[in-house]
Structures are given as structure tokens and as C-alpha cells.
Design a protein around this motif. Structure first.
Motif, PDB file in Angstrom:
ATOM      1  N   GLY A 374     -76.090 -35.744 -15.172  1.00 41.89           N
ATOM      2  CA  GLY A 374     -77.356 -35.041 -15.312  1.00 41.89           C
ATOM      3  C   GLY A 374     -78.042 -35.240 -16.642  1.00 41.89           C
ATOM      4  N   PHE A 375     -77.700 -36.323 -17.349  1.00 45.95           N
ATOM      5  CA  PHE A 375     -78.227 -36.537 -18.701  1.00 45.95           C
ATOM      6  C   PHE A 375     -79.431 -37.484 -18.687  1.00 45.95           C
ATOM      7  N   ALA A 376     -80.455 -37.105 -17.917  1.00 48.13           N
ATOM      8  CA  ALA A 376     -81.727 -37.821 -17.967  1.00 48.13           C
ATOM      9  C   ALA A 376     -82.447 -37.422 -19.248  1.00 48.13           C
ATOM     10  N   PHE A 399     -74.292 -46.201 -29.709  1.00 47.75           N
ATOM     11  CA  PHE A 399     -74.466 -45.919 -28.295  1.00 47.75           C
ATOM     12  C   PHE A 399     -74.360 -47.247 -27.538  1.00 47.75           C
ATOM     13  N   PHE A 400     -73.760 -47.203 -26.376  1.00 41.34           N
ATOM     14  CA  PHE A 400     -73.660 -48.386 -25.521  1.00 41.34           C
ATOM     15  C   PHE A 400     -74.331 -48.092 -24.186  1.00 41.34           C
ATOM     16  N   VAL A 401     -75.419 -48.795 -23.899  1.00 37.85           N
ATOM     17  CA  VAL A 401     -76.051 -48.692 -22.593  1.00 37.85           C
ATOM     18  C   VAL A 401     -75.263 -49.575 -21.631  1.00 37.85           C
ATOM     19  N   LEU A 429     -74.287 -44.581 -22.562  1.00 37.48           N
ATOM     20  CA  LEU A 429     -75.455 -44.149 -21.804  1.00 37.48           C
ATOM     21  C   LEU A 429     -75.473 -44.970 -20.516  1.00 37.48           C
ATOM     22  N   THR A 430     -75.496 -44.303 -19.367  1.00 30.33           N
ATOM     23  CA  THR A 430     -75.383 -45.053 -18.109  1.00 30.33           C
ATOM     24  C   THR A 430     -76.368 -44.557 -17.064  1.00 30.33           C
ATOM     25  N   ALA A 431     -76.612 -45.396 -16.084  1.00 38.41           N
ATOM     26  CA  ALA A 431     -77.402 -45.067 -14.896  1.00 38.41           C
ATOM     27  C   ALA A 431     -77.084 -46.121 -13.855  1.00 38.41           C
ATOM     28  N   GLY A 432     -77.212 -45.764 -12.581  1.00 40.15           N
ATOM     29  CA  GLY A 432     -76.861 -46.707 -11.531  1.00 40.15           C
ATOM     30  C   GLY A 432     -75.408 -46.578 -11.141  1.00 40.15           C
ATOM     31  N   CYS A 433     -74.993 -47.344 -10.130  1.00 45.31           N
ATOM     32  CA  CYS A 433     -73.618 -47.209  -9.629  1.00 45.31           C
ATOM     33  C   CYS A 433     -72.594 -47.909 -10.510  1.00 45.31           C
ATOM     34  N   ALA A 434     -73.046 -48.605 -11.577  1.00 47.95           N
ATOM     35  CA  ALA A 434     -72.095 -49.180 -12.535  1.00 47.95           C
ATOM     36  C   ALA A 434     -71.187 -48.104 -13.114  1.00 47.95           C
ATOM     37  N   LYS A 435     -71.661 -46.867 -13.144  1.00 47.61           N
ATOM     38  CA  LYS A 435     -70.889 -45.776 -13.744  1.00 47.61           C
ATOM     39  C   LYS A 435     -69.559 -45.513 -13.054  1.00 47.61           C
ATOM     40  N   GLN A 457     -79.662 -42.440 -11.112  1.00 48.12           N
ATOM     41  CA  GLN A 457     -79.716 -43.643 -10.294  1.00 48.12           C
ATOM     42  C   GLN A 457     -80.184 -44.838 -11.125  1.00 48.12           C
ATOM     43  N   CYS A 458     -80.206 -46.021 -10.486  1.00 41.47           N
ATOM     44  CA  CYS A 458     -80.633 -47.219 -11.203  1.00 41.47           C
ATOM     45  C   CYS A 458     -82.046 -47.076 -11.755  1.00 41.47           C
ATOM     46  N   ASN A 459     -82.940 -46.434 -10.993  1.00 41.69           N
ATOM     47  CA  ASN A 459     -84.309 -46.231 -11.481  1.00 41.69           C
ATOM     48  C   ASN A 459     -84.352 -45.319 -12.701  1.00 41.69           C
ATOM     49  N   ASP A 460     -83.306 -44.510 -12.889  1.00 43.28           N
ATOM     50  CA  ASP A 460     -83.247 -43.629 -14.047  1.00 43.28           C
ATOM     51  C   ASP A 460     -82.857 -44.369 -15.321  1.00 43.28           C
ATOM     52  N   SER A 461     -82.713 -45.683 -15.219  1.00 55.23           N
ATOM     53  CA  SER A 461     -82.625 -46.491 -16.436  1.00 55.23           C
ATOM     54  C   SER A 461     -83.875 -46.265 -17.283  1.00 55.23           C
ATOM     55  N   TYR A 462     -84.959 -45.849 -16.627  1.00 57.18           N
ATOM     56  CA  TYR A 462     -86.169 -45.456 -17.361  1.00 57.18           C
ATOM     57  C   TYR A 462     -85.851 -44.367 -18.371  1.00 57.18           C
TER      58      TYR A 462
END
Length: 551
Positions: A374-376, A399-401, A429-435, A457-462
Motif C-alpha cells: 500500500g505504499f503508493a 533505495f532500489f527500484v 521500492l516495488t510495483a508489479g508482480c516482480a514483488k 500494480q505495474c501501472n503504479d510504477s508511476y
């Protein structure tokens, strides 16, 4: 009949699938029909650009283009019937726009390309789909083909996000216009390599715009994601498992299952639905079941109830559960039951899958506990003072994206090892199913800040880009690359491509991309990305970690 498809990370031999059935399970017939669909969508764009300039564009045209592109994303639609229906719809729309222009005396008097004039019937689709001018190999120059592929695959990712936003009644005419212009530009032989490079970056610009639009749509509709502990066990109720990305579908399913005795769980990329305040009021929304998309063949067996795919990430199923999988939206698979799109002003009807769930046993438990997410950007902004203080005191060094996609290759174990070996003074820092490669690892926290911050989600890479820009502002830096942020991204399909192009547009440099560089990058185009943006592939965990920590 064979195909040529090189759009995903699993492209055969990292060159392209040119066989009867691709690595993803897509048949050559479906692959070729998808190429034809894109070809005809260029015809829709040809005439709709003229209609748009005259103020005559119709909203349904934008949806047809975005949905058509979305249905060709990897693992979204395996149904030749479904793709043929979209080709027919695109042909009808193309010709209707043309006729309207003729009647109004607005049709430009010029020679039109084949994609704007071809008039085949359903029975002609397969034959036309293998025409040499339809697919990507119609472009003979390797570098031009590579740049055109970058744009096209970026457009596919953009279309997915645009359709999600449109489902929530958020739309941008500028993004729709660019989608059409770019579809036509990748057919324009007068464009130079430099022109195409500029088009790639412009695609990234609109990638930022479409992710911002979807972020606005999601947060306006459901509230800002908030730090949440998500249950990963099960209850003793029949249940429906929801995979994919579409939050409107998820909302309507929750509404229709309320009071039925049927629980709802998320799977894979739907996990971040747990973070939105609007969904927390539903007591029958219990938590998340399972892991990334590629593990579904075992996890769907044990879930016992029906599964709903709202978007891509379908894997050809085992027979043991195939009869309880449903698709909707851009997705399709032979034999799966499909829930039709919502009629104007109405909701989708999920009654069939709900009744199906009532007849089946509760899920079998495969794990217990909770995971945190939940860390948008809004939630991280609330933690800004803590984060800045941790950076200034040295408690957080880097930080590592580590955003992007997961996948089946064993080499993706790299990302789990990388997360485990990161120094304790670093944050992911992550987003998408890579997590899913590291979101259940005991990574701990730094002064109460979790060492893995999942934006969604992946779009939350924004959100990760917004966070970086906010930190740049707080630390009064001139360049985003001066921040103590490193980028180690995993990719699989085309939504990751638009995220990458968006980061390049924002000026982010020195991105590591893995587990392999895209097959559609020619050596010369790859060199441009290396020379101008510092993009490189991953090596070993030890080598990459050493290089990162030395910077």
C-alpha cells in the motif's frame, strides 16, 4: 502455418517465436490474427485522424483501438474467435468513419495504404494474416523494425492503462490522438531513425500521462492506497479468485457477491486491490491467494473455486480446473466462459460465476500469515519526514527500484537473491508482480519504515516516479539521477515496456534490465540505449551489487 512474435521476455532463443505454438502457449493462428487486428486498427486511425481534426471523433472509436491493442498483449487473449470478432468490429468502424467523411465531403483525396482499404470477409482473415505486409517482419531494416517495435509495444501497454481508466470514465483525448498518430507513424517510411528515436521518447511521455490518468481514476474512485496488512490464509467459505488488473471489474464483483456467502480473493497483479479504502468495507473480501501469474497452474487447482481473469496473465490451463475459469474484457481463451462487457450505463453481470462458486468447496490453504503493501505516492508522502530523516542520518543509504514483471525463467531467482543480499541500510521500492520474488522475505524495517515498499500494480510504477520527483524536490537537486536511487527492473510483457519508456522520458539513467534484454532490440538500437541512457543487462548478484554499492 508459423508466426513471428518477439514481444515478450520469453521470446524463443531471445530472438522470436516462429513456430506453431509460442512459448506463452499462443498458437500461430492467433498470433497472426493479432497482427492483422493491429494492421486494421491502423486503418481505423487513418480515417479517425481526419474525423478528429474535424471534431467528429466518437468515443467508441477510442475504445475499439485501445481494446484491440490490449487484446494483443502477451497472455491476454488466446482465442482466435475473439480476435476475429475484434477484426470485424475494427473493419466496420474503419469503413463507417470513412463513409461519414465521404458524406460530409471531408475525406482527403489521396492514395490510401492497404490497411485502410482492404475489405476481406471473416473467411479471409487467416489468409490475409500471413500476408508479408501485415506483420512486423514487413519492415526489412532491422534497426527501423526494432524502433517500430519499441513504439508498438509501448502503445500496447499504454492501451491497457487507458482502457482501465476509461472503465472508470476517465479519458484523455490527447492520449487517444497520440495512439492513432503513433500507429500511423510506424508505417511511415519517410521517418528517419532519428525521427523514430524521438517517437520512442514521445511514447514514453504519453506513458507518463496515461499512468497519471489511471492513478487519478483509481484514487478518485477508490481512495488512495494505504499501508495494509493482507491476509494470505483462507476461510471456510466458497470463493472466487480474481486475477488481472481491472479495478472496475473487481468493484462490481464485490458488490454482486455481497451477502451471497461467497468470499473474494485476489491473485497476482490484483493483490493491490487490498490497499484501496473503498474495498475494505466488504467483509467477504478476505485477502490474497497465491503468488505471481506463472504459478497459477498449481494454485488454481488448490483454490477449488472459480477464477476470473479481468486482464492478461493467462497460462494455458490444466484440465483439472479449466472448466471453472472465466474471462472478461480484453481476455479470452478457447473453452473459457466469457462474461460480456457492460452495456452503456449498466454493470457487468457476474451471476454465473457467483452461482458456480456456491457449488464448489472452499479454498485449500497453501500458506498462512500476512504481507504488507500500500505504499503508493500518497502514503509515502505521509512518511516523507521519516524517510528524509533516515536518509540524512545515514540510516537509509540507498533505495532500489525493483519494479516490473515476474516470469517462469529460473534465472529470475536472481531477484530474490538480490533482495536478500541488499545491505540492511537499503530500501526496495516495488510495483508489479516482480514483488512476488521478495515480498514474503523477512526483510525487516529501518526505524519503522518497511524495507520493501510496495506501490501496487505495474501501472503504479508511476507512484515510484512521483516519489523520486518528490525526493528530488525535497533535497533540492537538479537531476533525478543525483538521488540515492538505483533501478534494477525485471520485465516480461508490454506494460513493462511502456513503464521503461516512461522512465527514459523522465530522464532516468543507468537502469539495469533483466533477466534478458528485449529480443526486439537490434544491436544498434541497444547501443543507442546504452550510450544515451546507460541501460544494461543484469549479470550476477555479486557483480551487480558491487557496482551499485560503489556508486
Amino acid at each position: 502455418m508459423s508466426m513471428f512474435c518477439h514481444q515478450c521476455q520469453e521470446a524463443l532463443k531471445n530472438v522470436g517465436c516462429n513456430v506453431r505454438v509460442g512459448v506463452c502457449g499462443k498458437t500461430s493462428e492467433v498470433a497472426n490474427l493479432q497482427d492483422l487486428l493491429i494492421y486494421i486498427l491502423k486503418g481505423v486511425a487513418e480515417y479517425n485522424q481526419q474525423a478528429r481534426k474535424a471534431g467528429l471523433n466518437q468515443p467508441k472509436t477510442d475504445r475499439i483501438i485501445w481494446d484491440g491493442l490490449f487484446s494483443t498483449i502477451t497472455n491476454a487473449n488466446f482465442s482466435d474467435e475473439s480476435i476475429c470478432n475484434r477484426i470485424e468490429q475494427a473493419l466496420e468502424e474503419r469503413d463507417a468513419i470513412k463513409q461519414m467523411l465521404v458524406e460530409k465531403g471531408l475525406l482527403a483525396d489521396r492514395a490510401y495504404p492497404d490497411f485502410a482499404t482492404w475489405a476481406g470477409q471473416h473467411s479471409d482473415f487467416l489468409t490475409k494474416s500471413v500476408d508479408q505486409q501485415v506483420g512486423i517482419l514487413a519492415t526489412e531494416n532491422e534497426d527501423v523494425r526494432s524502433l517500430r517495435s519499441l513504439v508498438l509495444f509501448g502503445l500496447k501497454g499504454m492501451a491497457a492503462y487507458a482502457e482501465h481508466a476509461l472503465n472508470l470514465e476517465f479519458k484523455s483525448d490527447e492520449i487517444a490522438d497520440f495512439t492513432e498518430r503513433a500507429l500511423l507513424a510506424i508505417e511511415d517510411d519517410s521517418l528517419s531513425v532519428d525521427d523514430l528515436i524521438n517517437l520512442v521518447l514521445e511514447t514514453g511521455k504519453y506513458g507518463v500521462d496515461v499512468m497519471a490518468l489511471l492513478d487519478e481514476a483509481n484514487t478518485t474512485s477508490y481512495g488512495h492506497p494505504e499501508m495494509t496488512e493482507v491476509e494470505i490464509g483462507v476461510r471456510d467459505n466458497p470463493a472466487i479468485l480474481v486475477s488481472g488488473h481491472d479495478l472496475k471489474d473487481f468493484e462490481e464483483l464485490l458488490e454482486q457477491t455481497e451477502g451471497t456467502g461467497v468470499d473474494v480473493y485476489t491473485h497476482s497483479e490484483m493483490l493491490p486491490a487490498n490497499y484501496y479504502p473503498a474495498f475494505k468495507k466488504y467483509e467477504h473480501f478476505y485477502g490474497n491467494y497465491g503468488n505471481a501469474w506463472w504459478e497459477q497452474r498449481s494454485e488454481f487447482d488448490s483454490f477449488n473455486g472459480p477464477i476470473l481473469f479481468t486482464t492478461n496473465c493467462i497460462v494455458p490451463p490444466r484440465e483439472s480446473y479449466a472448466d471453472r475459469v472465466y474471462t472478461t474484457g480484453a481476455t479470452g481463451y478457447p473453452g473459457f466462459k466469457h462474461i460480456p462487457d457492460r452495456a452503456e450505463g449498466q454493470k457487468k453481470d457476474f451471476s454465473a460465476i457467483i452461482e458456480h462458486a456456491k457449488r464448489l468447496p472452499a479454498p485449500t490453504e497453501i500458506e498462512t500469515g500476512k504481507i504488507v503493501g500500500g505504499f503508493a505516492h500518497n502514503q509515502v508522502t505521509q512518511l516523507a519526514d521519516q524517510i528524509v530523516d533516515a536518509v540524512k542520518t545515514g540510516a537509509i543509504k540507498k533505495f532500489f527500484v525493483m519494479a516490473g514483471c515476474d516470469g517462469r525463467m529460473k534465472s529470475r531467482g536472481y531477484y530474490s537473491e538480490f533482495a536478500e543480499q541488499l545491505p540492511q541500510d537499503t530500501v526496495i521500492l516495488t510495483a508489479g508482480c516482480a514483488k512476488y520474488r521478495y515480498n514474503k522475505l523477512p526483510l525487516g524495517d529501518i526505524n519503522g519504515i518497511p524495507r520493501m515498499l510496495d506501490a501496487g500494480q505495474c501501472n503504479d510504477s508511476y507512484s515510484l516516479a512521483v516519489i523520486a520527483m518528490k525526493l528530488k524536490e525535497i533535497f533540492n537537486l537538479n537531476d533525478i539521477n543525483e538521488l540515492p536511487i538505483e533501478y534494477n527492473l525485471a520485465w516480461y510483457e508490454q506494460k513493462a515496456v511502456i513503464v521503461l519508456l516512461a522512465l527514459l522520458y523522465l530522464g532516468v539513467k543507468d537502469i539495469k534490465l533483466g533477466p534478458t534484454l528485449p529480443a526486439f532490440l537490434s544491436p544498434n538500437v541497444a547501443k543507442v540505449l546504452v550510450d544515451n541512457f546507460g541501460i544494461s543487462g543484469i549479470t550476477t548478484v555479486e557483480q551487480d551489487m558491487s557496482a551499485y554499492m560503489a556508486q
